[in-house]
Motif scaffolding. Structure first.
Motif, PDB file in Angstrom:
ATOM      1  N   LEU A   1      22.785  27.059 -36.309  1.00 21.96           N
ATOM      2  CA  LEU A   1      23.473  28.247 -36.828  1.00 21.96           C
ATOM      3  C   LEU A   1      23.211  28.319 -38.328  1.00 21.96           C
ATOM      4  CD1 LEU A   1      25.513  30.597 -36.954  1.00 21.96           C
ATOM      5  CD2 LEU A   1      27.347  28.870 -36.996  1.00 21.96           C
ATOM      6  N   LYS A   2      22.493  29.349 -38.756  1.00 24.58           N
ATOM      7  CA  LYS A   2      22.222  29.550 -40.174  1.00 24.58           C
ATOM      8  C   LYS A   2      23.099  30.685 -40.682  1.00 24.58           C
ATOM      9  CE  LYS A   2      19.913  32.541 -43.096  1.00 24.58           C
ATOM     10  NZ  LYS A   2      19.696  34.018 -43.015  1.00 24.58           N
ATOM     11  N   LEU A   3      23.764  30.473 -41.816  1.00 29.47           N
ATOM     12  CA  LEU A   3      24.621  31.491 -42.408  1.00 29.47           C
ATOM     13  C   LEU A   3      24.250  31.705 -43.873  1.00 29.47           C
ATOM     14  CD1 LEU A   3      28.129  30.441 -41.017  1.00 29.47           C
ATOM     15  CD2 LEU A   3      26.668  32.309 -40.207  1.00 29.47           C
ATOM     16  N   ASP A   4      23.936  32.950 -44.192  1.00 33.10           N
ATOM     17  CA  ASP A   4      23.703  33.347 -45.582  1.00 33.10           C
ATOM     18  C   ASP A   4      24.292  34.743 -45.723  1.00 33.10           C
ATOM     19  OD1 ASP A   4      22.904  33.915 -48.114  1.00 33.10           O
ATOM     20  OD2 ASP A   4      20.763  33.549 -47.786  1.00 33.10           O
ATOM     21  N   VAL A   5      25.610  34.784 -45.911  1.00 34.65           N
ATOM     22  CA  VAL A   5      26.331  36.061 -45.900  1.00 34.65           C
ATOM     23  C   VAL A   5      27.139  36.261 -47.181  1.00 34.65           C
ATOM     24  CG1 VAL A   5      26.353  36.410 -43.406  1.00 34.65           C
ATOM     25  CG2 VAL A   5      28.110  34.978 -44.449  1.00 34.65           C
ATOM     26  N   GLU A   6      26.617  35.706 -48.266  1.00 42.95           N
ATOM     27  CA  GLU A   6      27.125  35.976 -49.610  1.00 42.95           C
ATOM     28  C   GLU A   6      28.641  35.832 -49.752  1.00 42.95           C
ATOM     29  OE1 GLU A   6      24.813  36.463 -52.207  1.00 42.95           O
ATOM     30  OE2 GLU A   6      23.649  35.761 -50.493  1.00 42.95           O
ATOM     31  N   GLY A   7      29.108  34.616 -49.517  1.00 32.44           N
ATOM     32  CA  GLY A   7      30.521  34.307 -49.738  1.00 32.44           C
ATOM     33  C   GLY A   7      31.421  34.501 -48.538  1.00 32.44           C
ATOM     34  N   TYR A   8      30.877  35.032 -47.432  1.00 28.29           N
ATOM     35  CA  TYR A   8      31.695  35.322 -46.251  1.00 28.29           C
ATOM     36  C   TYR A   8      31.505  34.274 -45.155  1.00 28.29           C
ATOM     37  CZ  TYR A   8      34.759  38.821 -44.160  1.00 28.29           C
ATOM     38  OH  TYR A   8      35.854  39.494 -43.668  1.00 28.29           O
ATOM     39  N   GLU A   9      30.859  33.171 -45.497  1.00 29.34           N
ATOM     40  CA  GLU A   9      30.520  32.154 -44.508  1.00 29.34           C
ATOM     41  C   GLU A   9      31.750  31.565 -43.801  1.00 29.34           C
ATOM     42  OE1 GLU A   9      27.154  32.723 -47.206  1.00 29.34           O
ATOM     43  OE2 GLU A   9      29.269  32.250 -47.594  1.00 29.34           O
ATOM     44  N   MET A  10      32.807  31.316 -44.550  1.00 28.03           N
ATOM     45  CA  MET A  10      34.007  30.734 -43.948  1.00 28.03           C
ATOM     46  C   MET A  10      34.622  31.671 -42.906  1.00 28.03           C
ATOM     47  SD  MET A  10      36.129  28.082 -43.964  1.00 28.03           S
ATOM     48  CE  MET A  10      36.399  27.283 -45.551  1.00 28.03           C
ATOM     49  N   GLU A  11      34.615  32.967 -43.196  1.00 29.22           N
ATOM     50  CA  GLU A  11      35.180  33.938 -42.252  1.00 29.22           C
ATOM     51  C   GLU A  11      34.366  33.971 -40.963  1.00 29.22           C
ATOM     52  OE1 GLU A  11      38.157  35.191 -42.937  1.00 29.22           O
ATOM     53  OE2 GLU A  11      37.896  33.936 -44.722  1.00 29.22           O
ATOM     54  N   VAL A  12      33.055  33.814 -41.093  1.00 27.75           N
ATOM     55  CA  VAL A  12      32.205  33.757 -39.901  1.00 27.75           C
ATOM     56  C   VAL A  12      32.558  32.530 -39.064  1.00 27.75           C
ATOM     57  CG1 VAL A  12      29.849  33.569 -39.037  1.00 27.75           C
ATOM     58  CG2 VAL A  12      30.340  34.994 -41.040  1.00 27.75           C
ATOM     59  N   LEU A  13      32.761  31.400 -39.727  1.00 29.73           N
ATOM     60  CA  LEU A  13      33.105  30.169 -39.013  1.00 29.73           C
ATOM     61  C   LEU A  13      34.475  30.269 -38.348  1.00 29.73           C
ATOM     62  CD1 LEU A  13      31.791  27.510 -41.546  1.00 29.73           C
ATOM     63  CD2 LEU A  13      30.759  28.172 -39.360  1.00 29.73           C
TER      64      LEU A  13
ATOM     65  N   ALA B   1      30.524  27.564 -58.003  1.00 27.07           N
ATOM     66  CA  ALA B   1      31.174  28.354 -59.053  1.00 27.07           C
ATOM     67  C   ALA B   1      31.321  29.767 -58.514  1.00 27.07           C
ATOM     68  CB  ALA B   1      30.348  28.354 -60.339  1.00 27.07           C
ATOM     69  N   GLY B   2      32.381  30.452 -58.938  1.00 23.73           N
ATOM     70  CA  GLY B   2      32.722  31.729 -58.332  1.00 23.73           C
ATOM     71  C   GLY B   2      31.640  32.783 -58.401  1.00 23.73           C
ATOM     72  N   GLY B   3      31.012  33.074 -57.267  1.00 20.11           N
ATOM     73  CA  GLY B   3      30.027  34.134 -57.215  1.00 20.11           C
ATOM     74  C   GLY B   3      30.627  35.439 -56.718  1.00 20.11           C
ATOM     75  N   TYR B   4      31.563  35.304 -55.781  1.00 23.09           N
ATOM     76  CA  TYR B   4      32.218  36.471 -55.201  1.00 23.09           C
ATOM     77  C   TYR B   4      33.722  36.218 -55.137  1.00 23.09           C
ATOM     78  CZ  TYR B   4      27.548  37.881 -53.788  1.00 23.09           C
ATOM     79  OH  TYR B   4      26.228  38.240 -53.808  1.00 23.09           O
ATOM     80  N   THR B   5      34.500  37.269 -55.333  1.00 25.83           N
ATOM     81  CA  THR B   5      35.951  37.159 -55.294  1.00 25.83           C
ATOM     82  C   THR B   5      36.397  36.642 -53.925  1.00 25.83           C
ATOM     83  OG1 THR B   5      36.140  39.020 -56.821  1.00 25.83           O
ATOM     84  CG2 THR B   5      38.114  38.421 -55.581  1.00 25.83           C
ATOM     85  N   ASP B   6      37.231  35.606 -53.927  1.00 28.89           N
ATOM     86  CA  ASP B   6      37.801  35.005 -52.713  1.00 28.89           C
ATOM     87  C   ASP B   6      36.799  34.235 -51.870  1.00 28.89           C
ATOM     88  OD1 ASP B   6      40.326  36.076 -53.311  1.00 28.89           O
ATOM     89  OD2 ASP B   6      39.859  37.957 -52.292  1.00 28.89           O
ATOM     90  N   ALA B   7      35.569  34.038 -52.357  1.00 34.91           N
ATOM     91  CA  ALA B   7      34.625  33.206 -51.608  1.00 34.91           C
ATOM     92  C   ALA B   7      35.060  31.749 -51.683  1.00 34.91           C
ATOM     93  CB  ALA B   7      33.218  33.367 -52.176  1.00 34.91           C
ATOM     94  N   PRO B   8      34.974  30.997 -50.588  1.00 37.65           N
ATOM     95  CA  PRO B   8      35.375  29.591 -50.616  1.00 37.65           C
ATOM     96  C   PRO B   8      34.387  28.748 -51.407  1.00 37.65           C
ATOM     97  CG  PRO B   8      34.318  30.096 -48.544  1.00 37.65           C
ATOM     98  CD  PRO B   8      34.462  31.405 -49.271  1.00 37.65           C
ATOM     99  N   TYR B   9      34.878  27.669 -51.979  1.00 34.40           N
ATOM    100  CA  TYR B   9      33.999  26.726 -52.649  1.00 34.40           C
ATOM    101  C   TYR B   9      33.416  25.752 -51.634  1.00 34.40           C
ATOM    102  CZ  TYR B   9      35.664  28.366 -57.184  1.00 34.40           C
ATOM    103  OH  TYR B   9      35.943  29.139 -58.271  1.00 34.40           O
ATOM    104  N   PHE B  10      32.396  25.021 -52.070  1.00 33.63           N
ATOM    105  CA  PHE B  10      31.778  24.027 -51.199  1.00 33.63           C
ATOM    106  C   PHE B  10      32.824  23.077 -50.618  1.00 33.63           C
ATOM    107  CE2 PHE B  10      30.511  19.555 -51.022  1.00 33.63           C
ATOM    108  CZ  PHE B  10      29.690  19.598 -49.898  1.00 33.63           C
ATOM    109  N   SER B  11      33.771  22.649 -51.449  1.00 34.06           N
ATOM    110  CA  SER B  11      34.788  21.697 -50.983  1.00 34.06           C
ATOM    111  C   SER B  11      35.606  22.264 -49.827  1.00 34.06           C
ATOM    112  CB  SER B  11      35.719  21.300 -52.132  1.00 34.06           C
ATOM    113  OG  SER B  11      36.297  22.444 -52.732  1.00 34.06           O
ATOM    114  N   ASP B  12      35.862  23.567 -49.843  1.00 30.75           N
ATOM    115  CA  ASP B  12      36.597  24.208 -48.752  1.00 30.75           C
ATOM    116  C   ASP B  12      35.774  24.198 -47.465  1.00 30.75           C
ATOM    117  OD1 ASP B  12      38.754  25.014 -50.504  1.00 30.75           O
ATOM    118  OD2 ASP B  12      37.428  26.584 -51.256  1.00 30.75           O
TER     119      ASP B  12
END
Length: 203
Positions: free
Chosen positions: A114-126, A146-157
């Motif tokens: 499963l490849k995800l590249d959805v510009e900060g929306y990856e967590m919502e997809v999961l 570092a914050g690229g998009y508002t409300d995007a999760p960080y790597f740690s999340d």
């Protein structure tokens, strides 16, 4: 699964590296999806779905960026604007269909990658894939430091979420470091312990 297929580069890699793979390409931008249909029309095992991936089945507004790969459901942060200027500015907002992976695939299906590249929306997809995650072998996903998009999760999340779902981090690659030395984003590979066991089995 190629989530956020864009111009189809990852699908090209899958076709090159795997023996006759079945690939499902999800792309929210209909114009790009149409291009993918045309590009892969001779490949019967490549299925293009002109829909966005997320945590529910609904219609949503999608921000089309001047730089198409930067298109996102989320707004750019101040840091993102500072680093990229108007290159990634939104040029158009369109309404798109969003679906969950759980609604498209059966719970018992084994998904190799499963490849995800959805510009900060990856967590919502999961979050919309909780039922199928136990049978996903490998996840390749963009991650943010570092914050690229508002409300995007960080790597740690992302790391915590996937660890709680029986995945372990294998590696981080393609790190993007801004000229001021700030690490902003990269790609991460996570392995499902159900299929790969623990780290001690590697070597």
């Amino acid at each position: 699964i190629d989530g956020g297929a864009n111009f189809g580069e990852t699908t090209d890699e899958f076709l090159l590296k795997y023996n006759n793979p079945t690939i499902h390409c999800f792309e929210a931008n209909k114009n790009l999806a149409d291009d993918l249909v045309s590009r892969f029309k001779e490949r019967k095992s490549v299925h293009v779905i002109a829909k966005a991936l997320g945590n529910q089945n609904t219609k949503v507004n999608f921000n089309i960026s001047k730089n198409l790969p930067s298109s996102s459901f989320l707004e750019r942060t101040k840091l993102h604007k500072e680093y990229h200027g108007d290159v990634t500015e939104t040029k158009e907002v369109i309404s798109v269909d969003m679906v969950t992976l759980d609604s498209v695939f059966q719970k018992q299906e084994v998904i190799d990658l499963l490849k995800l590249d959805v510009e900060g929306y990856e967590m919502e997809v999961l979050k919309g894939a909780k039922n199928i995650l136990p049978n996903v072998k490998i996840i390749m996903t963009e991650v943010w430091f570092a914050g690229g998009y508002t409300d995007a999760p960080y790597f740690s999340d992302m790391d915590l979420f996937l660890r709680e779902n029986n995945f372990m981090l294998l590696n981080i690659y393609n790190p993007y470091t801004h000229k001021d030395m700030q690490l902003t984003a990269g790609d991460a590979v996570f392995l499902n312990k159900k299929f790969f066991g623990d780290r001690k089995h590697f070597g």
